[in-house]
Design an enzyme around this catalytic site. Sequence first.
Site, short mmCIF file in Angstrom:
data_model
loop_
_atom_site.label_atom_id
_atom_site.label_comp_id
_atom_site.label_asym_id
_atom_site.label_seq_id
_atom_site.Cartn_x
_atom_site.Cartn_y
_atom_site.Cartn_z
N CYS A 1 -17.73 9.00 -14.63
CA CYS A 1 -17.05 7.79 -13.87
C CYS A 1 -17.20 7.94 -12.64
CB CYS A 1 -15.77 7.65 -14.71
SG CYS A 1 -15.74 7.46 -16.32
N HIS B 1 -12.79 3.02 -9.40
CA HIS B 1 -13.32 2.98 -10.78
C HIS B 1 -12.50 1.95 -11.62
CE1 HIS B 1 -15.01 4.09 -14.53
NE2 HIS B 1 -13.71 4.90 -14.97
N ASN C 1 -14.57 -0.41 -19.08
CA ASN C 1 -15.00 0.80 -18.45
C ASN C 1 -16.19 1.09 -18.79
OD1 ASN C 1 -15.32 3.36 -17.58
ND2 ASN C 1 -13.24 4.15 -18.27
O1 UT7 Z 1 -13.10 6.52 -17.05
C1 UT7 Z 1 -12.61 7.60 -16.68
C2 UT7 Z 1 -11.23 7.48 -16.42
N1 UT7 Z 1 -10.43 7.14 -17.56
C3 UT7 Z 1 -9.23 6.74 -17.31
O2 UT7 Z 1 -8.79 6.57 -16.13
C4 UT7 Z 1 -8.29 6.30 -18.45
C5 UT7 Z 1 -6.99 6.78 -18.18
N2 UT7 Z 1 -5.96 6.63 -19.56
C6 UT7 Z 1 -5.59 5.25 -20.00
O3 UT7 Z 1 -6.05 4.48 -19.20
C7 UT7 Z 1 -4.51 5.29 -20.78
O4 UT7 Z 1 -3.79 6.32 -21.03
C8 UT7 Z 1 -4.93 4.55 -22.21
C9 UT7 Z 1 -5.56 3.25 -21.93
C10 UT7 Z 1 -5.96 5.41 -22.60
C11 UT7 Z 1 -3.87 4.86 -23.17
O5 UT7 Z 1 -2.70 4.07 -22.68
P1 UT7 Z 1 -1.25 4.75 -22.88
O6 UT7 Z 1 -0.05 3.61 -22.24
O7 UT7 Z 1 -1.33 6.12 -22.12
O8 UT7 Z 1 -1.19 4.77 -24.37
P2 UT7 Z 1 -0.67 6.30 -25.31
O9 UT7 Z 1 -2.11 7.06 -25.31
O10 UT7 Z 1 0.49 6.80 -24.97
O11 UT7 Z 1 -0.61 5.63 -26.48
C12 UT7 Z 1 0.51 4.62 -27.09
C13 UT7 Z 1 0.61 4.31 -28.42
C14 UT7 Z 1 0.39 5.52 -29.38
O12 UT7 Z 1 0.89 5.29 -30.56
P3 UT7 Z 1 2.55 6.15 -30.92
O13 UT7 Z 1 2.04 7.45 -30.72
O14 UT7 Z 1 3.31 5.81 -29.62
O15 UT7 Z 1 3.00 5.45 -31.97
C15 UT7 Z 1 -1.06 5.40 -29.69
O16 UT7 Z 1 -1.41 5.94 -31.04
O17 UT7 Z 1 -0.59 3.48 -28.53
C16 UT7 Z 1 -1.16 3.90 -29.72
N3 UT7 Z 1 -2.70 3.67 -29.33
C17 UT7 Z 1 -3.11 2.35 -30.02
N4 UT7 Z 1 -2.68 1.25 -30.68
C18 UT7 Z 1 -3.35 0.09 -30.83
C19 UT7 Z 1 -3.66 4.11 -28.99
N5 UT7 Z 1 -4.71 3.53 -29.04
C20 UT7 Z 1 -4.53 2.30 -29.43
C21 UT7 Z 1 -5.26 1.15 -29.88
N6 UT7 Z 1 -4.66 0.15 -30.38
N7 UT7 Z 1 -6.62 1.01 -29.45
#
Ligand code: UT7
Length: 325
Positions: free
Chosen positions: A119, A252, A282
């Site tokens: 990225c 990005h 993204n």
């Molecule tokens: O391109 C390269 C650079 N990439 C990035 O910069 C990405 C950086 N990371 C992010 O943008 C975020 O960390 C994400 C968008 C990937 C995830 O957001 P988050 O607020 O960190 O969520 P999380 O991973 O802590 O997940 C929260 C909850 C989890 O459930 P529990 O464990 O709290 O019950 C996940 O299982 O959300 C759940 N979850 C979803 N729920 C519905 C994860 N993906 C999904 C989904 N739909 N698609």
Amino acid sequence: MARFARIIGTGAALPERVVTNVELARELAKRGIETSDEWIVTRTGIRQRYLAEPGLTTTALGARAARAALADAGCDAASIDLLVVATSTPDQIFPSTACLIQAQLGAVGSAAFDVQAVCSGFVYGLAVADAMMRGGGYRRALVIGAEIFSRILDWNDRTTCVLFGDGAGAVVLEAAERPGVLAARLHADGTQAQILCTGGRVEGGRVTGDPFLRMDGQAVFKLAVNVLDSSAQEVLADAGLTAQQVDWLIPHQANVRILNATAKRLGVPPQRLVVTVDRHGNTSAASVPLALDVARRDGRIRPGHNVLLQGVGGGFTWGSVLVRF
Ligand code: UT7
């Protein structure tokens, strides 16, 4: 030798098919994968993404974006002497996507190679092209970010498959005596390779290992906010500018929460932040040139403006390029 490399044209290309969060959630539900428009918008700011139809290649998308940038610059492809493509989703292992695009454009004879910094790829490519133009005598360059990430996504993994989209963006750079690229800084930390990777490889005629993109989202999120801030400070110091003199901030486009946090830490007002992650998702190396093209064509970026372009992603890689238009 030229003192500066100036951006004199921008272009973009997107697949025809737009998939909204609601449509994607409906499709994933058929596979037993639960997600929602509400989760995706709240956590990422993404509302839709463009997905490549079967048969569409990274080369074709990149060539379309390049033609649009050449038309915008009023240049002929034959005048290009340097062609750099940032991609992590090349059509073949080799030759490079840059060579394949070069053939489609008819820019035969130019230097052509790919940059692989995921990225951060476009920002890496821009910095490399700038250095080659100032130090190597190249006069006119195309820098392209082109990706079809949808083909390396595990559509059974909701933590990644809702985040990415396909597309390409391009700029034409010209050697000039006035700025131009004001400053560029690139970094990587390979010890963090595992937090965002596609580990599989082709071996013995087969893919071995995991062929899909895997990401530890929270680890990437935390690193991203820190390094976007530190590398912005570096290029601002190099150029002798303050964050208040940044007219447009284009990090990005991965997550609107990262974008907002970056702008806030830098002290750049939210109205100077270019956000396209809502419509593109993204798109990895394509995200910065796609956003740049949107902001130029809608009239936000004007001559004399200082624009801060920032990449961050797999490797772990990051960097910033400060450009005056
Ligand atoms: O391109 C390269 C650079 N990439 C990035 O910069 C990405 C950086 N990371 C992010 O943008 C975020 O960390 C994400 C968008 C990937 C995830 O957001 P988050 O607020 O960190 O969520 P999380 O991973 O802590 O997940 C929260 C909850 C989890 O459930 P529990 O464990 O709290 O019950 C996940 O299982 O959300 C759940 N979850 C979803 N729920 C519905 C994860 N993906 C999904 C989904 N739909 N698609």
